[in-house]
Design an enzyme around this catalytic site. Sequence first.
Site, mmCIF file in Angstrom:
data_model
loop_
_atom_site.group_PDB
_atom_site.id
_atom_site.type_symbol
_atom_site.label_atom_id
_atom_site.label_comp_id
_atom_site.label_asym_id
_atom_site.label_seq_id
_atom_site.Cartn_x
_atom_site.Cartn_y
_atom_site.Cartn_z
ATOM 1 N N LEU A 1 81.201 21.257 41.401
ATOM 2 C CA LEU A 1 82.155 20.317 41.108
ATOM 3 C C LEU A 1 82.374 19.412 39.744
ATOM 4 C CD1 LEU A 1 81.982 18.505 44.622
ATOM 5 C CD2 LEU A 1 83.341 20.479 43.938
ATOM 6 N N ASN B 1 75.698 17.302 50.079
ATOM 7 C CA ASN B 1 75.601 18.700 50.021
ATOM 8 C C ASN B 1 74.192 18.893 50.833
ATOM 9 O OD1 ASN B 1 75.965 21.449 49.162
ATOM 10 N ND2 ASN B 1 74.357 21.011 47.630
ATOM 11 N N HIS C 1 71.055 21.677 50.575
ATOM 12 C CA HIS C 1 70.475 22.656 49.630
ATOM 13 C C HIS C 1 69.358 23.275 50.470
ATOM 14 C CE1 HIS C 1 69.735 24.706 45.788
ATOM 15 N NE2 HIS C 1 68.271 24.315 46.208
ATOM 16 N N SER D 1 77.863 28.647 58.814
ATOM 17 C CA SER D 1 76.855 28.333 60.008
ATOM 18 C C SER D 1 76.735 26.859 60.112
ATOM 19 C CB SER D 1 75.763 29.099 59.839
ATOM 20 O OG SER D 1 74.775 28.744 58.977
ATOM 21 N N MET E 1 80.446 27.402 47.000
ATOM 22 C CA MET E 1 79.662 27.986 45.870
ATOM 23 C C MET E 1 80.345 27.852 44.387
ATOM 24 S SD MET E 1 77.312 29.252 47.384
ATOM 25 C CE MET E 1 76.392 30.191 46.196
ATOM 26 N N ARG F 1 88.496 25.702 36.105
ATOM 27 C CA ARG F 1 88.035 24.697 37.115
ATOM 28 C C ARG F 1 88.834 23.813 37.125
ATOM 29 N NH1 ARG F 1 82.847 24.875 38.819
ATOM 30 N NH2 ARG F 1 82.315 25.806 36.765
#
Length: 190
Positions: A91, A105, A107, A12, A88, A63
């Site tokens: 990094l 980002n 949050h 979204s 999700m 990872r």
Amino acid sequence: MNLVVFGSGRGSNFKAIVSAINNGTLNVKVSCVVVNIAKAQMIKIAKNNNIPVILVENKNKSREQHEKEILSELNKYNFDLVVLAGYMRVLSAEFIKKIAKPIINIHPSLLPCFKGLHAQRQALEYGVKYSGCTVHLVNENVDAGKILGQAVVPVFPDDTEDTLSARILVEEHKLYPRIIQQIVDGEIKI
Ligand code: GRF
């Protein structure tokens, strides 16, 4: 300015960014999106808007391997800013260094409160009267980089995780495109 948007699900915030581009309030281009989940709704939004999708699943991968594959795909695109929108995966410091572009980002809390997963639930459990969302620079620590912008919402006594999340999400969709445009305009230095 060219963006790469990373996500894992509903998309979204990505949709809000694309809408802001399409209605002329956000002056950027999305070069591609990076998705780690094959059924992420974000893929559909990207395809509807002719934005290339890099799908690199992380199942059964370290990872290191996962990030290596993303970096090799990203080499094919030009970008100036990495935008995490519901991505999700944490990094690694190595990836942040190698990508060599600023990463931001969003949050769903007023950082530095309620970092990590289930931020809205954490806010309700703590009993705060206000919460909100934060756009921040990404560094090697989770939800810890320099704060670029925040929006505040009230928390009501009868709120559930769902009602609070929905109220915060409305603000996320306004805040994220606005902060990106402020970066483009040089009003926010990153
Ligand atoms: C948002 O609440 C965002 O703050 C958090 O993850 C959620 C992503 O939602 N980082 P969406 O995929 O953008 O709908």
